[in-house]
Design a protein around this motif. Structure first.
Motif, PDB file in Angstrom:
ATOM      1  N   THR A 106      -6.038  -3.730   4.657  1.00 32.74           N
ATOM      2  CA  THR A 106      -7.389  -4.187   4.353  1.00 32.74           C
ATOM      3  C   THR A 106      -8.022  -3.308   3.272  1.00 32.74           C
ATOM      4  O   THR A 106      -7.472  -2.293   2.860  1.00 32.74           O
ATOM      5  N   GLU A 107      -9.190  -3.720   2.857  1.00 32.79           N
ATOM      6  CA  GLU A 107     -10.016  -2.850   2.032  1.00 32.79           C
ATOM      7  C   GLU A 107     -10.410  -1.619   2.842  1.00 32.79           C
ATOM      8  O   GLU A 107     -10.203  -1.564   4.066  1.00 32.79           O
ATOM      9  N   ARG A 123      -2.308   0.435  12.579  1.00 36.96           N
ATOM     10  CA  ARG A 123      -2.794   1.809  12.555  1.00 36.96           C
ATOM     11  C   ARG A 123      -3.691   1.956  11.328  1.00 36.96           C
ATOM     12  O   ARG A 123      -3.793   1.028  10.499  1.00 36.96           O
ATOM     13  N   LEU A 124      -4.341   3.089  11.217  1.00 41.62           N
ATOM     14  CA  LEU A 124      -5.160   3.372  10.046  1.00 41.62           C
ATOM     15  C   LEU A 124      -4.323   4.032   8.965  1.00 41.62           C
ATOM     16  O   LEU A 124      -3.430   4.841   9.249  1.00 41.62           O
ATOM     17  N   SER A 125      -4.607   3.687   7.718  1.00 44.65           N
ATOM     18  CA  SER A 125      -3.993   4.410   6.608  1.00 44.65           C
ATOM     19  C   SER A 125      -4.718   5.733   6.428  1.00 44.65           C
ATOM     20  O   SER A 125      -5.808   5.959   6.963  1.00 44.65           O
ATOM     21  N   ASP A 126      -4.112   6.600   5.657  1.00 43.23           N
ATOM     22  CA  ASP A 126      -4.703   7.914   5.446  1.00 43.23           C
ATOM     23  C   ASP A 126      -6.031   7.822   4.695  1.00 43.23           C
ATOM     24  O   ASP A 126      -6.870   8.720   4.810  1.00 43.23           O
ATOM     25  N   ASP A 127      -6.245   6.736   3.940  1.00 46.02           N
ATOM     26  CA  ASP A 127      -7.496   6.596   3.195  1.00 46.02           C
ATOM     27  C   ASP A 127      -8.497   5.653   3.881  1.00 46.02           C
ATOM     28  O   ASP A 127      -9.502   5.260   3.289  1.00 46.02           O
ATOM     29  N   GLY A 128      -8.226   5.269   5.140  1.00 46.25           N
ATOM     30  CA  GLY A 128      -9.226   4.527   5.898  1.00 46.25           C
ATOM     31  C   GLY A 128      -9.138   3.023   5.825  1.00 46.25           C
ATOM     32  O   GLY A 128     -10.166   2.333   5.930  1.00 46.25           O
ATOM     33  N   TRP A 179       0.843  -1.197   0.000  1.00 46.66           N
ATOM     34  CA  TRP A 179       0.000   0.000   0.000  1.00 46.66           C
ATOM     35  C   TRP A 179       0.874   1.241   0.000  1.00 46.66           C
ATOM     36  O   TRP A 179       0.543   2.239  -0.629  1.00 46.66           O
ATOM     37  N   TYR A 180       2.016   1.167   0.669  1.00 46.70           N
ATOM     38  CA  TYR A 180       2.928   2.316   0.689  1.00 46.70           C
ATOM     39  C   TYR A 180       3.400   2.666  -0.717  1.00 46.70           C
ATOM     40  O   TYR A 180       3.390   3.833  -1.119  1.00 46.70           O
TER      41      TYR A 180
END
Length: 434
Positions: free
Chosen positions: A269-270, A297-302, A17-18
């Motif tokens: 995750t999605e 943790r949460l990503s910036d897009d949720g 994802w990064y």
């Protein structure tokens, strides 16, 4: 087998994802032919990028080499947690090394955290830096220990940014049925690790650092100056910095004996949408008290970015998503049906005591590695400390280098099997709640 290429394509970031959300950067050309420099830095992760940037800002001529891409290794794949202090807790450091030296290490750990924050601010690095890291306990004894440690930091180190959380307090931060309480450190932080590395690379290049990617170092002719050799060229330099961490390979036997590469895994995750409130209603990072730590943790897009599971051979497992889903389902059984969009592995360096290994290899060679999962701050700071040492100010580097760091038993042939046995024992203790 070479760890640089065992699990990844040459010259490409892993499909994380990064990497998918990073602020893209054009590749730097490989090294070709002969170059001269004041300092040659090997490895373009946080350590090497920080060292190169600080040296260039001090007027030194620097060449930075990486076998793959800038931020390719652990620096671009980790959990993105910027923790306080050292990887080893202060009471353990006091017992190991005495209170005066433990106090110095606490101060250096806080310097590391401050350095990351200032670099992000000074160079306008867009890496979604946010405050807050919670540590959780799955047993009453773990929660008691965390609360006592927060009290120790407040009373002895004047650190007042940690809040103790009982069960209800922790549930308001992280509603996992697996956790009974913990602490929340609002002086710690979390960030997008690859964007942070790329931001450091842009700053280093702007300061005059000559960066060469896809330039694997295969040999170093020691001397004054030293010659650092790749397949297509070489660099003659007055000083050499080893910033390779888990990807050192056979470049230096002394460092390799004390820093062991292991693999860790993360899944994204999605998009969670409204389900975020059932996972992390507060946008903080979390790490638990297991020996093989789960961190998330949460990503910036949720999305939920969940790290869990380790392996000790060269190759990653075939199904990384399944490996991470197992501990994730223990922490968040409510997410057993969630889709995983990305899953990736990375190689980091650990030491016997989980203390970083900084050392003077020779009169003109320095090395820093073995951050043991605490590298966002410590690696960045180690690069700065090596830059200062080359300029004649070795106090911080020498304090870190004086920490006891023994080689792994059994040498390269036996250290992985012995570690697997040890990890299996601690994993069993985790499952039994001992």
């Amino acid at each position: 087998m070479n760890l640089l290429y065992a699990n990844d394509r040459r010259g490409e970031y892993p499909p994380s994802w990064y990497a998918a959300t990073a602020t893209k950067m054009a590749p730097f050309a490989p090294l070709k032919g002969a170059q001269k420099a004041d300092v040659c830095v090997i490895g373009a992760g946080y350590t090497g990028l920080s060292a190169a940037l600080h040296l260039a800002q001090a007027g030194r001529d620097v060449v930075l080499l990486d076998a793959q891409r800038v931020g390719f290794g652990a620096s671009g794949r980790n959990g993105g947690q910027l923790g306080s202090g050292q990887r080893m807790e202060q009471d353990d450091l006091e017992a190991l090394w005495g209170e005066p030296e433990a106090a110095k290490l606490w101060a250096l750990g806080e310097d590391a955290k401050g350095l990351v924050k200032s670099l992000i601010s000074d160079h306008n690095i867009d890496c979604h830096l946010k405050p807050g890291v919670a540590w959780t306990g799955s047993t009453d004894s773990e929660v008691k220990h965390l609360h006592a440690y927060a009290d120790l930091l407040a009373s002895k180190y004047n650190y007042d940014q940690i809040e103790t959380l009982d069960h209800a307090g922790l549930q308001s931060v992280c509603p996992s049925p697996d956790y009974r309480g913990g602490v929340l450190d609002m002086g710690a932080a979390h960030l997008h690790p690859l964007n942070y590395a790329l931001g450091l690379a842009r700053a280093a290049a702007a300061a005059g650092v000559r960066i060469h990617e896809r330039s694997a170092v295969h040999h170093i002719d020691e001397g004054t100056p030293a010659t650092v050799r790749t397949d297509a060229g070489h660099v003659v330099a007055d000083h050499v910095i080893f910033a390779c961490n888990g990807y050192l390979g056979g470049l230096n036997r002394r460092v390799a004996a004390r820093v062991m590469p292991i693999n860790n895994f993360i899944a994204a995750t999605e998009l969670l949408g409204d389900r975020i409130k059932d996972v992390l209603p507060r946008d903080v990072a979390v790490a638990d008290s297991r020996f093989v730590v789960n961190y998330f943790r949460l990503s910036d897009d949720g999305r939920l970015l969940f790290g869990g599971g380790e392996s000790y051979g060269y190759r990653f497992p075939n199904d990384i998503a399944a490996k991470v889903r197992k501990p994730m389902s223990v922490v968040f059984p409510q997410l057993r049906d969630v889709k995983i969009d990305y899953a990736w592995g990375g190689t980091l360096g650990i030491t016997m005591k989980r203390l970083p290994y900084l050392t003077r290899i020779g009169s003109n060679m320095l090395s820093a590695s073995g951050y043991s999962g605490h590298g966002v701050g410590t690696a960045t700071h180690a690069g700065q400390l090596m830059a200062r040492a080359i300029q004649g100010d070795g106090d911080g580097f020498d304090t870190m280098a004086a920490m006891p760091n023994s080689p792994f038993p059994g040498g390269p042939a036996m250290r992985s099997p012995l570690l697997v046995l040890a990890m299996s024992w601690y994993a069993m203790r985790d499952r039994l709640g001992i």
